[in-house]
Scaffold this active site. Structure first.
Site, PDB file in Angstrom:
ATOM      1  N   HIS A 105      -2.817   3.681  -0.614  1.00  0.00           N
ATOM      2  CA  HIS A 105      -3.160   4.604  -1.786  1.00  0.00           C
ATOM      3  C   HIS A 105      -2.591   6.032  -1.795  1.00  0.00           C
ATOM      4  O   HIS A 105      -1.949   6.413  -0.977  1.00  0.00           O
ATOM      5  CB  HIS A 105      -4.754   4.502  -1.741  1.00  0.00           C
ATOM      6  CG  HIS A 105      -5.287   5.303  -0.814  1.00  0.00           C
ATOM      7  ND1 HIS A 105      -5.226   6.691  -0.776  1.00  0.00           N
ATOM      8  CD2 HIS A 105      -5.962   5.060   0.373  1.00  0.00           C
ATOM      9  CE1 HIS A 105      -5.916   7.361   0.403  1.00  0.00           C
ATOM     10  NE2 HIS A 105      -6.206   6.381   0.867  1.00  0.00           N
ATOM     11  N   CYS A 114      -6.081   4.941   6.458  1.00  0.00           N
ATOM     12  CA  CYS A 114      -5.524   4.415   5.182  1.00  0.00           C
ATOM     13  C   CYS A 114      -4.017   4.797   5.537  1.00  0.00           C
ATOM     14  O   CYS A 114      -3.633   5.656   6.287  1.00  0.00           O
ATOM     15  CB  CYS A 114      -6.178   4.689   3.991  1.00  0.00           C
ATOM     16  SG  CYS A 114      -7.561   4.058   3.637  1.00  0.00           S
TER      17      CYS A 114
END
Length: 320
Positions: free
Chosen positions: A123, A136
């Site tokens: 992301h 992440c």
């Protein structure tokens, strides 16, 4: 910055925090010269074919391949010490343009491609030039939006300790069967109606197939989307399989066989021998594999066990 200006930025959904240099910049540079927030994007180099994503943790780079050709590279920021990003093979489980974290104070996670239900995803986010996330893979905002357009549910994402360029491999027969002319023609007939569109969803006409071969368990499992649907015996040469993943492209133009894109997701270059002929199964399960096969499916080699605790809920994860 005045307090009022900061409030307006937050009130706009938090995306202003990614504005300016952190939004990302498309540049024309060598990969090793990219600065935080910079990326290259050249989809015209290979307009068609299945996409795969390779995250190189030591380089802090994300490489995007389509049909075996690298079309993009971006800087990234992976997990910081204590929250390291795991290496392994994943598939995109969920896509959400405007996702917000349920764990970290509703933090914005634009253009989110989920890799595990436990919190690992690709992301947009802050890129300081070193690992800084909670696990992440953070990307420049502009790059994350471009990547979001070419991934689909089931797109393979290989998170590797170091970079590994894909090889093109042509199996002399198909999947795990011995080569026979009639077999080749029969499999072509089954693949034709199952061409893999870029926007193939979980509830599409055909599920996305992943196959895992484990030398530890001497088994092969088949997953549709992210659920195990069949398993059978693994027959191989007795040597370590190595951490490899193969993406099926379809029939090879020059040979009567199937073309695969091969990547090594962990380990040294010496371990990166890509040879599908090392593995096999019995005739009955070979027919099951052929029935589930389609362009874009992935075939993972691992020497790790296939215990269910490596997947939770609907994850598809082969983590080293």
């Amino acid at each position: 910055m005045r307090r009022r200006d900061f409030t307006i930025m937050i009130g706009a959904g938090g995306l202003s925090l990614l504005a300016g240099p952190l939004a990302g910049q498309h540049v024309y540079k060598e990969v090793n010269a990219l600065q935080p927030g910079e990326f290259t994007w050249h989809p015209e180099r290979q307009p068609d074919g299945p996409v795969s994503v390779v995250v190189s943790l030591d380089e802090q780079r994300v490489h995007v391949y389509r049909n075996g050709v690298r079309i993009a590279v971006s800087t990234c920021s992976s997990g910081k010490p204590g929250h390291e990003t795991p290496t392994g093979v994943f598939v995109v489980l969920q896509k959400d343009r405007d996702h917000r974290s349920s764990t970290y104070n509703n933090a914005p996670m634009p253009n989110m491609n989920r890799l595990t239900w436990g919190g690992i995803a690709l992301h947009a986010g802050n890129l300081p030039g070193y690992p800084a996330s909670h696990g992440c893979i953070r990307l420049p905002l502009k790059f994350s939006a471009l990547l979001f357009e070419v991934t689909h549910l089931g797109t393979p994402v290989i998170i590797a300790a170091s970079g590994s360029a894909p090889d093109s491999v042509v199996h002399p027969g198909f999947i795990l069967g011995s080569y026979e002319t009639e077999e080749f023609e029969r499999v072509l007939d089954t693949l034709s109606p199952r061409q893999h569109p870029s926007d193939w969803a979980m509830d599409g006409a055909y599920p996305i197939t992943s196959i895992i071969a484990s030398s530890h368990d001497e088994r092969i499992v088949i997953l549709e989307n992210d659920r195990q649907v069949a398993d059978g015996p693994l027959i191989w040469d007795g040597k370590p399989l190595g951490p490899h993943v193969y993406v099926l492209h379809g029939p090879d133009d020059g040979q009567r066989g199937m073309q695969w894109q091969a990547l090594t997701y962990d380990g040294t270059a010496e371990q990166a021998g890509h040879d599908l002929t090392r593995v096999g199964t019995d005739k009955a399960f070979g027919e099951v594999i052929a029935a589930h096969s389609h362009p874009g499916m992935i075939f993972v080699f691992t020497d790790l066990p296939l215990h269910p605790d490596r997947r939770t809920g609907r994850d598809f994860v082969v983590m080293s």
